[in-house]
Design a protein around this motif. Structure first.
Motif, PDB file in Angstrom:
ATOM      1  N   THR A 123       9.303  14.138  -3.351  1.00  0.00           N
ATOM      2  CA  THR A 123      10.622  14.621  -3.754  1.00  0.00           C
ATOM      3  C   THR A 123      11.742  13.926  -2.982  1.00  0.00           C
ATOM      4  OG1 THR A 123      10.475  16.476  -2.189  1.00  0.00           O
ATOM      5  CG2 THR A 123       9.704  16.866  -4.439  1.00  0.00           C
ATOM      6  N   GLY A 124      11.463  13.566  -1.730  1.00  0.00           N
ATOM      7  CA  GLY A 124      12.459  12.863  -0.929  1.00  0.00           C
ATOM      8  C   GLY A 124      12.382  11.356  -1.065  1.00  0.00           C
ATOM      9  N   LYS A 125      11.443  10.876  -1.901  1.00  0.00           N
ATOM     10  CA  LYS A 125      11.238   9.438  -2.129  1.00  0.00           C
ATOM     11  C   LYS A 125      11.034   8.693  -0.815  1.00  0.00           C
ATOM     12  CE  LYS A 125      13.832   9.485  -6.465  1.00  0.00           C
ATOM     13  NZ  LYS A 125      14.941   8.910  -7.259  1.00  0.00           N
ATOM     14  N   LEU A 149       0.830  -1.199   0.000  1.00  0.00           N
ATOM     15  CA  LEU A 149       0.000   0.000   0.000  1.00  0.00           C
ATOM     16  C   LEU A 149       0.869   1.256   0.000  1.00  0.00           C
ATOM     17  CD1 LEU A 149      -2.944   0.920   0.074  1.00  0.00           C
ATOM     18  CD2 LEU A 149      -2.785   0.953   2.562  1.00  0.00           C
ATOM     19  N   ASP A 150       1.979   1.212   0.714  1.00  0.00           N
ATOM     20  CA  ASP A 150       2.914   2.335   0.725  1.00  0.00           C
ATOM     21  C   ASP A 150       3.370   2.667  -0.692  1.00  0.00           C
ATOM     22  OD1 ASP A 150       4.881   4.217   1.773  1.00  0.00           O
ATOM     23  OD2 ASP A 150       6.374   2.674   1.397  1.00  0.00           O
ATOM     24  N   GLY A 151       3.719   1.650  -1.458  1.00  0.00           N
ATOM     25  CA  GLY A 151       4.157   1.863  -2.833  1.00  0.00           C
ATOM     26  C   GLY A 151       3.044   2.362  -3.725  1.00  0.00           C
ATOM     27  N   TYR A 152       1.849   1.811  -3.545  1.00  0.00           N
ATOM     28  CA  TYR A 152       0.718   2.237  -4.370  1.00  0.00           C
ATOM     29  C   TYR A 152       0.344   3.687  -4.076  1.00  0.00           C
ATOM     30  CZ  TYR A 152      -3.884   2.218  -6.576  1.00  0.00           C
ATOM     31  OH  TYR A 152      -4.960   2.523  -7.359  1.00  0.00           O
ATOM     32  N   LEU A 153       0.307   4.047  -2.801  1.00  0.00           N
ATOM     33  CA  LEU A 153       0.008   5.433  -2.438  1.00  0.00           C
ATOM     34  C   LEU A 153       1.088   6.383  -2.945  1.00  0.00           C
ATOM     35  CD1 LEU A 153      -1.257   4.929   1.228  1.00  0.00           C
ATOM     36  CD2 LEU A 153      -2.626   5.733  -0.706  1.00  0.00           C
ATOM     37  N   PHE A 154       2.342   5.932  -2.904  1.00  0.00           N
ATOM     38  CA  PHE A 154       3.434   6.782  -3.389  1.00  0.00           C
ATOM     39  C   PHE A 154       3.232   7.107  -4.870  1.00  0.00           C
ATOM     40  CE2 PHE A 154       7.849   7.264  -5.049  1.00  0.00           C
ATOM     41  CZ  PHE A 154       8.158   8.429  -4.379  1.00  0.00           C
ATOM     42  N   ARG A 155       2.834   6.126  -5.652  1.00  0.00           N
ATOM     43  CA  ARG A 155       2.578   6.380  -7.073  1.00  0.00           C
ATOM     44  C   ARG A 155       1.437   7.367  -7.253  1.00  0.00           C
ATOM     45  NH1 ARG A 155      -0.638   4.444 -11.076  1.00  0.00           N
ATOM     46  NH2 ARG A 155      -1.521   2.735  -9.850  1.00  0.00           N
TER      47      ARG A 155
END
Length: 224
Positions: A45-47, A14-20
């Motif tokens: 911006t800070g990934k 979920l962290d990765g999906y929200l980041f996208r």
């Protein structure tokens, strides 16, 4: 036998999906129009990711201890914490007063529902100011009020009103450092804890939830 309370949707996924999703919204609307400003834009911006570590820790705590309760998240921002909870079966009402952030939260909610349609029935977003935006009759002992980062420079009257409103809920979980304004000194946090605990049936500090994160969570019970 203890029920297995492990999340049914991986918080790492979920962290990765929200980041996208955050990347897409920031590129599409910019930091100001989206309501991201520096706070959320820095995750992109800070990934850093879609979920901050404090959100993940708090999500795991709530999933382990309050899965059967209704959560009201006051000052939800763009709703990343509610997404983590709703994707794992909890019922959430999220409240946000800043219109651009409400619009971003709704866009993220819609994208989450595309993947997990069942979230639609258990995650609501209310545009407004807590507690005025709530219909108090809908809540009570089965609802837990949550505050995370709401360092908004409340005046004394606002802070008193919000603390009084907590008594209408079953309990409250909040960051003592970031409620109304920033409290960097332990004496300030201890004073706030004592003031809220005096209105509750009981309260406790939650050092493990915020360990090493400069977060200072506490839990209070008002109705059982």
């Amino acid at each position: 036998m203890k029920v297995n309370l492990a999340p049914s949707v991986s918080l790492d996924f979920l962290d990765g999906y929200l980041f996208r999703l955050l990347q897409e919204i920031l590129a599409d609307r910019g930091a100001e129009e989206s309501g991201f400003f520096d706070y959320y834009a820095s995750r992109v911006t800070g990934k850093i990711g879609g979920l901050m570590e404090y959100e993940e820790r708090l999500a795991r705590y709530l999933l382990a201890n309050y899965r059967d309760r209704h959560i009201v998240h006051a000052g939800t921002g763009i709703g990343t914490l509610p997404c983590a909870l709703a994707c794992n079966g909890m019922t959430i009402t999220a409240i946000e007063s800043l219109r651009p952030r409400v619009e971003s939260a709704r866009r993220i909610r819609a994208a989450i529902i595309d993947i997990w349609p069942e979230v639609d029935s258990r995650y609501d977003i209310i545009s407004g100011v807590f507690p005025d935006a709530l219909d108090a009759k809908r809540y009570g002992k089965d609802t837990i009020l949550v505050f995370t980062n709401v360092a908004s420079d409340w005046n004394v009257e606002q802070e008193t009103s919000i603390i009084e409103s907590m008594q209408g809920f079953g309990g409250a979980i909040l960051d003592l450092r970031l409620l109304g304004h920033v409290r960097n000194e332990e004496a300030e946090r201890a004073e706030l804890f004592a003031r809220i605990a005096a209105t509750a049936q009981w309260g406790e500090r939650l050092p493990d939830v915020g360990a090493r994160l400069d977060a200072h969570y506490a839990s209070f019970v008002f109705q059982q």
